[in-house]
Structure formats: structure tokens, C-alpha cells
Design a protein around this motif. Structure first.
Motif, PDB file in Angstrom:
ATOM      1  N   LEU A  13     -16.520   7.580  -4.776  1.00 43.84           N
ATOM      2  CA  LEU A  13     -15.935   6.249  -3.935  1.00 43.84           C
ATOM      3  C   LEU A  13     -17.179   5.799  -3.210  1.00 43.84           C
ATOM      4  CD1 LEU A  13     -12.779   7.942  -2.467  1.00 43.84           C
ATOM      5  CD2 LEU A  13     -13.179   6.178  -4.515  1.00 43.84           C
ATOM      6  N   LEU A  14     -17.552   4.476  -2.948  1.00 41.05           N
ATOM      7  CA  LEU A  14     -18.482   4.193  -2.074  1.00 41.05           C
ATOM      8  C   LEU A  14     -17.772   3.638  -0.711  1.00 41.05           C
ATOM      9  CD1 LEU A  14     -21.473   3.637  -1.683  1.00 41.05           C
ATOM     10  CD2 LEU A  14     -21.124   1.389  -2.675  1.00 41.05           C
ATOM     11  N   VAL A  15     -17.416   4.647  -0.145  1.00 41.94           N
ATOM     12  CA  VAL A  15     -16.623   4.357   1.323  1.00 41.94           C
ATOM     13  C   VAL A  15     -17.233   5.420   2.292  1.00 41.94           C
ATOM     14  CG1 VAL A  15     -14.695   3.473   0.289  1.00 41.94           C
ATOM     15  CG2 VAL A  15     -14.817   5.880   0.602  1.00 41.94           C
ATOM     16  N   PRO A  16     -17.153   5.105   3.485  1.00 42.88           N
ATOM     17  CA  PRO A  16     -17.456   6.044   4.693  1.00 42.88           C
ATOM     18  C   PRO A  16     -16.420   7.142   4.950  1.00 42.88           C
ATOM     19  CG  PRO A  16     -16.884   4.061   5.707  1.00 42.88           C
ATOM     20  CD  PRO A  16     -16.770   3.810   4.238  1.00 42.88           C
ATOM     21  N   LYS A  17     -16.928   8.309   5.667  1.00 39.31           N
ATOM     22  CA  LYS A  17     -15.837   9.034   5.937  1.00 39.31           C
ATOM     23  C   LYS A  17     -14.971   8.298   6.964  1.00 39.31           C
ATOM     24  CE  LYS A  17     -19.101  13.089   5.666  1.00 39.31           C
ATOM     25  NZ  LYS A  17     -19.735  14.238   6.571  1.00 39.31           N
ATOM     26  N   PRO A  18     -13.709   8.909   6.972  1.00 40.89           N
ATOM     27  CA  PRO A  18     -12.579   8.346   7.780  1.00 40.89           C
ATOM     28  C   PRO A  18     -12.979   8.019   9.448  1.00 40.89           C
ATOM     29  CG  PRO A  18     -11.464   9.822   6.371  1.00 40.89           C
ATOM     30  CD  PRO A  18     -13.143   9.891   6.131  1.00 40.89           C
ATOM     31  N   GLU A  19     -13.697   9.267   9.920  1.00 39.14           N
ATOM     32  CA  GLU A  19     -14.138   9.265  11.336  1.00 39.14           C
ATOM     33  C   GLU A  19     -14.955   7.807  11.528  1.00 39.14           C
ATOM     34  OE1 GLU A  19     -16.136  12.647   9.580  1.00 39.14           O
ATOM     35  OE2 GLU A  19     -14.323  11.826   9.216  1.00 39.14           O
ATOM     36  N   TYR A  20     -15.918   7.767  10.630  1.00 41.93           N
ATOM     37  CA  TYR A  20     -16.832   6.633  10.586  1.00 41.93           C
ATOM     38  C   TYR A  20     -16.366   5.411  10.452  1.00 41.93           C
ATOM     39  CZ  TYR A  20     -20.301  10.424  10.528  1.00 41.93           C
ATOM     40  OH  TYR A  20     -20.738  11.716  10.809  1.00 41.93           O
ATOM     41  N   PHE A  21     -15.442   5.277   9.590  1.00 44.29           N
ATOM     42  CA  PHE A  21     -14.583   4.106   9.326  1.00 44.29           C
ATOM     43  C   PHE A  21     -13.900   3.686  10.661  1.00 44.29           C
ATOM     44  CE2 PHE A  21     -10.868   1.726   8.362  1.00 44.29           C
ATOM     45  CZ  PHE A  21     -11.358   0.718   7.399  1.00 44.29           C
ATOM     46  N   GLN A  22     -13.296   4.519  11.151  1.00 44.23           N
ATOM     47  CA  GLN A  22     -12.385   4.269  12.485  1.00 44.23           C
ATOM     48  C   GLN A  22     -13.506   3.741  13.514  1.00 44.23           C
ATOM     49  OE1 GLN A  22      -9.342   3.961  12.910  1.00 44.23           O
ATOM     50  NE2 GLN A  22      -8.861   4.669  10.788  1.00 44.23           N
ATOM     51  N   ILE A  23     -14.620   4.263  13.763  1.00 44.62           N
ATOM     52  CA  ILE A  23     -15.897   3.547  14.837  1.00 44.62           C
ATOM     53  C   ILE A  23     -15.892   2.221  14.257  1.00 44.62           C
ATOM     54  CG2 ILE A  23     -17.915   3.635  15.663  1.00 44.62           C
ATOM     55  CD1 ILE A  23     -17.756   6.557  15.249  1.00 44.62           C
ATOM     56  N   ARG A  35       0.873  -1.210  -0.142  1.00 43.17           N
ATOM     57  CA  ARG A  35      -0.185   0.239   0.025  1.00 43.17           C
ATOM     58  C   ARG A  35       0.961   1.224  -0.011  1.00 43.17           C
ATOM     59  NH1 ARG A  35      -3.066  -3.559  -1.576  1.00 43.17           N
ATOM     60  NH2 ARG A  35      -4.642  -4.417  -0.325  1.00 43.17           N
ATOM     61  N   ASP A  36       1.958   1.378  -0.934  1.00 44.43           N
ATOM     62  CA  ASP A  36       2.772   2.440  -1.176  1.00 44.43           C
ATOM     63  C   ASP A  36       2.384   3.296  -2.322  1.00 44.43           C
ATOM     64  OD1 ASP A  36       3.992   1.014  -2.916  1.00 44.43           O
ATOM     65  OD2 ASP A  36       5.620   0.384  -1.787  1.00 44.43           O
ATOM     66  N   ALA A  63      -8.383  -3.362   0.245  1.00 37.20           N
ATOM     67  CA  ALA A  63      -7.788  -2.233   0.607  1.00 37.20           C
ATOM     68  C   ALA A  63      -8.505  -1.071   1.045  1.00 37.20           C
ATOM     69  CB  ALA A  63      -7.051  -1.802  -0.981  1.00 37.20           C
ATOM     70  N   VAL A  64      -9.475  -1.333   1.756  1.00 36.93           N
ATOM     71  CA  VAL A  64     -10.607  -0.222   2.191  1.00 36.93           C
ATOM     72  C   VAL A  64      -9.959   0.628   3.052  1.00 36.93           C
ATOM     73  CG1 VAL A  64     -12.660  -0.127   3.356  1.00 36.93           C
ATOM     74  CG2 VAL A  64     -12.467  -2.287   2.305  1.00 36.93           C
ATOM     75  N   ARG A  65      -9.151   0.096   4.020  1.00 38.97           N
ATOM     76  CA  ARG A  65      -8.551   1.265   5.065  1.00 38.97           C
ATOM     77  C   ARG A  65      -7.720   2.319   4.218  1.00 38.97           C
ATOM     78  NH1 ARG A  65      -7.740   1.255  10.256  1.00 38.97           N
ATOM     79  NH2 ARG A  65      -8.302  -1.036  10.363  1.00 38.97           N
ATOM     80  N   THR A  66      -6.723   1.660   3.295  1.00 34.98           N
ATOM     81  CA  THR A  66      -6.169   2.533   2.486  1.00 34.98           C
ATOM     82  C   THR A  66      -6.907   3.620   1.509  1.00 34.98           C
ATOM     83  OG1 THR A  66      -4.414   0.701   2.180  1.00 34.98           O
ATOM     84  CG2 THR A  66      -4.077   2.692   0.512  1.00 34.98           C
ATOM     85  N   ILE A  67      -8.077   3.224   1.066  1.00 34.42           N
ATOM     86  CA  ILE A  67      -8.878   3.932   0.236  1.00 34.42           C
ATOM     87  C   ILE A  67      -9.443   5.178   1.039  1.00 34.42           C
ATOM     88  CG2 ILE A  67     -10.784   4.171  -1.318  1.00 34.42           C
ATOM     89  CD1 ILE A  67      -8.284   2.798  -2.620  1.00 34.42           C
ATOM     90  N   VAL A  68      -9.965   4.445   2.190  1.00 36.62           N
ATOM     91  CA  VAL A  68     -10.710   5.511   3.122  1.00 36.62           C
ATOM     92  C   VAL A  68      -9.715   6.555   3.547  1.00 36.62           C
ATOM     93  CG1 VAL A  68     -11.858   5.666   5.242  1.00 36.62           C
ATOM     94  CG2 VAL A  68     -12.585   3.903   3.939  1.00 36.62           C
ATOM     95  N   GLU A  69      -8.667   6.232   3.871  1.00 34.24           N
ATOM     96  CA  GLU A  69      -7.728   7.130   4.346  1.00 34.24           C
ATOM     97  C   GLU A  69      -7.106   7.979   3.511  1.00 34.24           C
ATOM     98  OE1 GLU A  69      -4.808   4.673   6.566  1.00 34.24           O
ATOM     99  OE2 GLU A  69      -6.245   4.590   8.439  1.00 34.24           O
ATOM    100  N   ASN A  70      -6.991   7.926   2.209  1.00 37.21           N
ATOM    101  CA  ASN A  70      -6.473   8.559   1.101  1.00 37.21           C
ATOM    102  C   ASN A  70      -7.568   8.843  -0.033  1.00 37.21           C
ATOM    103  OD1 ASN A  70      -3.355   8.331   1.310  1.00 37.21           O
ATOM    104  ND2 ASN A  70      -4.290   6.261   1.846  1.00 37.21           N
ATOM    105  N   GLN A  71      -8.848   9.194   0.443  1.00 40.63           N
ATOM    106  CA  GLN A  71     -10.112   9.612  -0.518  1.00 40.63           C
ATOM    107  C   GLN A  71      -9.724  10.647  -1.348  1.00 40.63           C
ATOM    108  OE1 GLN A  71     -13.890   9.909   1.436  1.00 40.63           O
ATOM    109  NE2 GLN A  71     -13.220   8.318   2.966  1.00 40.63           N
ATOM    110  N   GLU A  72      -9.001  11.863  -0.722  1.00 39.49           N
ATOM    111  CA  GLU A  72      -8.772  12.963  -1.808  1.00 39.49           C
ATOM    112  C   GLU A  72      -7.868  12.559  -3.080  1.00 39.49           C
ATOM    113  OE1 GLU A  72      -5.302  12.205   0.801  1.00 39.49           O
ATOM    114  OE2 GLU A  72      -7.496  12.234   1.530  1.00 39.49           O
ATOM    115  N   ARG A  73      -7.137  11.649  -2.893  1.00 37.13           N
ATOM    116  CA  ARG A  73      -6.437  11.063  -3.976  1.00 37.13           C
ATOM    117  C   ARG A  73      -7.228  10.944  -5.190  1.00 37.13           C
ATOM    118  NH1 ARG A  73      -0.459   8.523  -1.964  1.00 37.13           N
ATOM    119  NH2 ARG A  73      -0.121   9.097  -4.146  1.00 37.13           N
TER     120      ARG A  73
END
Length: 195
Positions: free
Chosen positions: A96-106, A54-55, A79-89
Motif C-alpha cells: 500500500l502507498l499510504v501513511p501510517k494511521p497516526e500520520y494520516f490523522q495529523i 465503505r462496509d 477511499a483513502v481513509r478506509t484503506i489507511v484505517e484498515n491496512q492490515e486487511r
């Protein structure tokens, strides 16, 4: 609409592809594993490949797939965590069909998820401190399992889950869990399957 599914070769990826295709959308599959004989879903062309690490090579490969295939939406099954944490890229090139990072963390921090469940009135195992668990295990020697030691981060499939029935095994089990999966937590034991 074209949908890019990452992790297309996994069971959950195949189920996702089947569901999206049956709804009438075009599906593009990609995976970080190459399946034998170029196997792929009947609903897609052969899967595109992206590296497992994941680099920057991951981001560059995924960006190339997006530029070539031009999907409208990206759904990461892997690669869900990688995509969530780097959405802006990705957001300027694809939805993207992913939650906001703060909801993902929960959702992927067991302790935060259980706190959220309690706030919502959803039953869940109670969490105990090390001191409370060790004290109870010392006071009430028994062969019965009373606590579960598990990774705080959701690693899936009950990996890292350890059942505690004695004070003497705690340190060794905690060290083994944390070495493999990071920070751990203790909860009451509820009999039944891991599902």
C-alpha cells in the motif's frame, strides 16, 4: 510492476495513472463510479468497479479485484481513509502507498496539522477559541471578516468554510457546519483564495 489506482475516474486519479504509466509501469484502474460509455484512461483496461459504501461489500469487492488483477501496489486516490484505517486487511495481498494511521490523522485533522506546522516553524493561521472569537466580535463590531469557521476534518475544496464578521451569525453558522461536517474550529481570517 502492476499498480492498482482507486478513484481512477477522478481528475487526480487520471493524473496519477498518467504519471505511473509514463514511468513505464502497468496500471489497473478501479472506481466507485461508473463513467459514461465505459470511459477510462488510455493507459488502462476498463476500470473495475467497487461499491461506494465503505462496509463489507466494499472490502469484498476490493479483495476480489486484488485477487483477479494481482497488483503489486495499491494507491488509493479515493477511499483513502478506509484503506489507511484498515491496512492490515490488505497487506498480505498487496503493498500500500499510504501513511501510517497516526500520520494520516495529523494530515486530515486541521487542528493537528496546524499544531505540527507551528512546531516545525511553518507559517499557518492561528487558531482561536470560541470565547476569544466571540469576545472580539462583540467588542469590535465591523463588517470586516475576522475569523474563519471551518470543519476540523479536512473535507476539501473549502466545503463548510464560513467567514465570520459578526457575533450574531456565529451560532447559526456553527450549527450548519457541524451538522454537515462534524466538529468545527475557528481560525484567523487570511485574505486570498482557498488554495
Amino acid at each position: 510492476m502492476k499498480v492498482l489506482v482507486l478513484g481512477a475516474g477522478r481528475n487526480s486519479g487520471i493524473a496519477t495513472i498518467n504519471s505511473i504509466a509514463s514511468a513505464g509501469f502497468e496500471v489497473i484502474g478501479a472506481d466507485d463510479r461508473r463513467l459514461p460509455f465505459g470511459a477510462h484512461s488510455r493507459h488502462t483496461k476498463p476500470y473495475s468497479y467497487y461499491p461506494e459504501n465503505r462496509d463489507e461489500t466494499f472490502f469484498n469487492a476490493l479483495k476480489k479485484i486484488i485477487q483477479q488483477k494481482k497488483p503489486d501496489v495499491l494507491i488509493p486516490i479515493s477511499a483513502v481513509r478506509t484503506i489507511v484505517e484498515n491496512q492490515e486487511r490488505f497487506l498480505k495481498d498487496v503493498k500500500l502507498l499510504v501513511p501510517k494511521p497516526e500520520y494520516f490523522q495529523i494530515a486530515f485533522d486541521s487542528q493537528k496539522a496546524h499544531e505540527a506546522c507551528r512546531e516545525l516553524g511553518i507559517d499557518c493561521p492561528y487558531t482561536v477559541s470560541e470565547e476569544e472569537a466571540l469576545q472580539e466580535l462583540k467588542e469590535k463590531e465591523s463588517r470586516d471578516v475576522r475569523f474563519v469557521l471551518k470543519p476540523r476534518s479536512d473535507v476539501g475544496a473549502a466545503r463548510g468554510l464560513r467567514l465570520l464578521s459578526s457575533h450574531s451569525s456565529f451560532e447559526k453558522l456553527k450549527e450548519k457546519t457541524e451538522k454537515a461536517f462534524g466538529e468545527s474550529m475557528l481560525q484567523e481570517f487570511i485574505p486570498g483564495g482557498v488554495e
